[in-house]
Design an enzyme around this catalytic site. Structure first.
Site, PDB file in Angstrom:
ATOM      1  N   ASP A 182       0.885  -1.167   0.000  1.00  0.00           N
ATOM      2  CA  ASP A 182       0.000   0.000   0.000  1.00  0.00           C
ATOM      3  C   ASP A 182       0.919   1.212   0.000  1.00  0.00           C
ATOM      4  OD1 ASP A 182      -1.625   2.148   0.561  1.00  0.00           O
ATOM      5  OD2 ASP A 182      -2.186   1.475   2.573  1.00  0.00           O
TER       6      ASP A 182
ATOM      7  N   LYS B   5       3.085  11.408  -3.635  1.00  0.00           N
ATOM      8  CA  LYS B   5       2.075  10.747  -4.458  1.00  0.00           C
ATOM      9  C   LYS B   5       1.179  11.775  -5.165  1.00  0.00           C
ATOM     10  CE  LYS B   5      -1.251   7.039  -3.710  1.00  0.00           C
ATOM     11  NZ  LYS B   5      -1.714   6.137  -2.646  1.00  0.00           N
TER      12      LYS B   5
ATOM     13  N   GLU C  93      -6.975   0.838  -4.436  1.00  0.00           N
ATOM     14  CA  GLU C  93      -6.955   0.734  -2.971  1.00  0.00           C
ATOM     15  C   GLU C  93      -8.289   0.254  -2.391  1.00  0.00           C
ATOM     16  OE1 GLU C  93      -5.476   4.554  -1.807  1.00  0.00           O
ATOM     17  OE2 GLU C  93      -3.496   4.094  -2.627  1.00  0.00           O
TER      18      GLU C  93
ATOM     19  N   ASP D 163     -12.608   5.700   1.773  1.00  0.00           N
ATOM     20  CA  ASP D 163     -11.174   5.754   2.126  1.00  0.00           C
ATOM     21  C   ASP D 163     -10.686   7.196   2.166  1.00  0.00           C
ATOM     22  OD1 ASP D 163      -8.431   5.701   2.312  1.00  0.00           O
ATOM     23  OD2 ASP D 163      -8.118   4.271   0.694  1.00  0.00           O
TER      24      ASP D 163
END
Ligand code: ADP
Ligand code: MG
Length: 665
Positions: free
Chosen positions: A8, A70, A171, A193
């Site tokens: 992850d 990211k 994800e 999320d």
């Protein structure tokens, strides 16, 4: 064959999972924690630090410590919003409009992929140490809303780290995979999320081990950081009003504010109120200034109202896309550290009345899912099938600049779709295929993924030639586009990596660079090691001289003492020279001289053991050491060199140094 792990690769934290004895587990890093901050930094000596080590230097070295990478991955400079760019380090656009990150210490600019690859390398190195086995491939998760470029860039980062990517997994899909693991009933699941930098919503249908993603939506620029910023702004504005100083202009102060804000935010997940105290945050003409504020949940909630609003929209869009009503959702899975915020949990309850599922650890659930997927690929786990979907529509630009969608968003993948196009002018000998991704009707408003030309079309009136354009998306969500002239059979195919920050050539260049840098680093390192060893030896020799004169007086072993002194001078003379040979010779002379002195001391003691008894009592441990039988085998200064080596700047970090890997040698 090496092992496969699930990663992850979070905006804020990264986690590694693996299948052991048929079950997914999380692997702790070399610092002993299960999550690793996704942070890379450089120290004054241009050494790379990753994870907790990098996080620790955030305040003191903000210009050389890079987080939230990211948010830059696979993005063009023009696509970045203000929040992404407002970081304390320097981000800029290169001539091609790609994002580049600057480190003043290394005097280099880096592609985000390059820095992210060091994080992956550390995760892999730590996992290899844990497993006692090499790892050659991984399943890596990305936010469901990542476009082609971002997925490609994530893959590039892994390639740079020397890892094969077996699968790029969304994800929320991973979370659902972890959640649905071993469950046999049928469920409609909403995965919510909210991490540090991204927000994802997915709707899935899980039925007897089959995972079907019905819809995904999200916001790649929304996460816990935004909540931190709200608190930072509140603190900074209060301070500005009081002292006429904007702390946000001072990188170090800003970093301290951000850390304090995050801490307060996390505390308010459990408490109603907390204190924020930042002594010596800055100085004014009147002396040092401090921050000391009470902060409570109510205030936090009122500051964050607009963020809550931003969370609502993607949920609604995903519901609309799936055709489900909120009351058709059986389970809600909360993922990401920010779903611990009470107002976020309340918001979710107002959207879907069901109590959210708490049985999965929000920090680890995605990595667990990635590990499960790696187990499926490896054949360690069976009976699970995963159907993913494309997050955004894919199509091409047609005449007049319109977007012609070939694969609508939320189409299950892998998928192949084709359509036939023709020329817009008579005797047109070539067509340009401009591939785009997005939901806007005007092609130019969607992201360009690349463009190619199919030429050699025989002369014909407008609209007669037939060009078949096919889009192929593999299980990783990576796209290949081909165009075929049906008359001649001429075909042109491209793998889409066009929007990515790095092309293949650049990646190869970086790998080569990393390799040559590894050699350069090794040389640098060996020079420093040599010097450290020499210094250690000098210190040992000096101590030995002191011991000798304590025991025998300054002239007890005069010849040998003198030899050691001279040899020390020699080593000191060459220690800062660049000539390794001279230093090496002088070091071995010193070793020899020291050996002679030790011998002499030992001999001296054998002859004259009685008078030494009283001294032996005084210097008990030293004398025991000197007279022990295994003295020569277990030479204390030899050991000292080794342990010093281990504690030297390089020795310590050897195991997790990303450049110290076979791959780069
Ligand atoms: P990512 O997926 O972006 O790597 P994570 O899932 O690790 O992120 O979540 C990190 C975010 O969660 C950070 O913004 C952090 O401040 C926040 N967070 C962690 N614990 C808590 C908590 N107890 N209360 C509120 N926020 C939290
Ligand atoms: Mg996450």
């Amino acid at each position: 064959m090496g092992k496969i792990v699930g990663i992850d690769l979070g905006t804020t934290n990264s986690v590694v999972g693996v299948i052991e004895a048929g079950r997914p587990i999380i692997i702790a890093n070399s610092e002993g924690t299960r999550t690793t901050p996704s942070i890379v930094g450089f120290t004054k000596n241009s050494e790379i630090v990753i994870g907790d080590q990098a996080r620790r230097q955030l305040v003191l070295n903000p210009k050389n410590t890079f987080y939230n990478l990211k948010r830059f991955i696979g993005r063009d400079w023009d696509e970045l919003d203000e929040t992404s760019i407002s970081v304390p380090y320097n981000v800029k656009s290169n001539d091609n409009g790609n994002v580049r990150i600057l480190s003043p210490f290394t005097e280099r600019e880096y592609a985000p992929e390059e820095l992210v690859s060091s994080i992956i390398r550390k995760l892999i190195n730590d996992a290899e140490t844990y497993l006692g086995d090499s790892i050659d491939s991984a399943v890596i998760t990305v936010p469901a809303y990542f476009n082609e470029s971002q997925r490609q860039a994530t893959k590039d980062s892994a390639v740079l780290a020397g890892i094969k990517v077996k699968r790029i997994l969304n994800e929320p899909t991973a979370a659902a995979l972890a959640y649905g693991f071993e469950k046999s009933s049928s469920n409609n699941v909403l995965v919510f999320d909210l991490g540090g930098g991204t927000f994802d919503v997915s709707l899935l249908r899980i039925s007897n081990g089959v995972f079907d993603v019905k819809a995904t939506c999200g916001d790649t620029q929304l996460g816990g950081n935004n909540f931190d910023s709200k608190i930072v702004d509140w603190l900074a504005e209060g301070f500005l009003e009081k002292h006429k100083i904007d702390l946000r202009r001072d990188r170090q102060a800003l970093q301290r504010l951000t850390e304090a804000a995050e801490k307060a935010k996390c505390e308010l997940s459990g408490l109603q109120k907390t204190k924020i105290s930042l002594p010596f945050i800055t100085t004014s003409d009147d002396g040092p200034l401090h921050i000391e504020e009470e902060f409570d949940r109510k205030l936090f909630e009122s500051l964050s109202e607009d963020l809550l609003d931003r969370l609502l929209e993607p949920v609604q869009v995903a519901l609309d896309d799936s055709g489900w009503e909120a009351d058709e959702i059986d389970e809600v899975v909360l993922v990401g550290g920010s779903t611990r915020i009470p107002m976020v949990q309340q918001l979710v309850k107002t959207l879907v009345p069901n109590e959210p599922c708490q049985s999965v650890n929000p920090d680890e659930v995605v990595a667990i899912g990635a590990a499960i997927q790696s187990g499926i690929i490896n054949g360690d786990l069976r009976d699970l099938l995963l159907n993913d979907v494309t997050p955004l529509s894919l199509g091409l630009e047609t005449i007049g600049g319109l977007m012609k969608v070939l694969i609508p968003r939320n189409t299950p993948i892998p998928v192949r779709q084709s359509d036939v196009f023709s020329t817009s002018e008579s005797n047109q000998s070539s067509v340009v295929v401009q591939v785009r991704q997005g939901e806007r009707p005007l092609a130019s408003e969607n992201k360009s993924l690349g463009k190619f030309r199919l030429s050699g079309i025989p002369p014909a009136p407008r609209g007669i030639p037939q060009v078949q354009v096919a889009f192929d998306i593999d299980a990783n969500g990576l796209l290949e586009v081909s165009a075929t002239d049906r008359t001649t059979g001429r075909k042109q195919t491209v793998s889409i990596s066009g929007g990515s920050n790095l092309n293949e050539q650049e990646i190869n260049k970086m790998i080569a660079e990393a390799k040559s840098k590894a050699a350069e680093d090794r040389i640098k390192r060996s020079v420093i090691d040599r010097k450290n060893n020499a210094l250690t030896l000098i210190a040992q020799a000096e101590r030995r001289l002191r011991d000798a004169s304590l025991e025998f007086g300054p002239y007890g072993a005069e010849r040998q003492q003198r030899a050691v002194e001279l040899a020390i001078q020699d080593v000191e003379e060459f220690i800062d020279d660049d000539d390794p040979q001279e230093l090496e010779i002088s070091v071995s002379s010193l070793q020899e001289a020291l050996f002679g002195l030790n011998r002499r001391i030992a001999a001296e003691k054998k002859i004259d053991s009685n008078p030494l008894q009283s001294i032996k009592n005084t210097f008990g441990s030293l004398k025991d050491e000197l007279f022990s039988d295994d003295y020569w085998e277990d030479d204390p200064w030899d050991n000292q060199i080794n342990s010093n080596y281990r504690n030297s700047r390089y020795g310590n970090s050897r195991d997790d140094d990303p450049w110290d890997n076979d791959y780069f040698l």
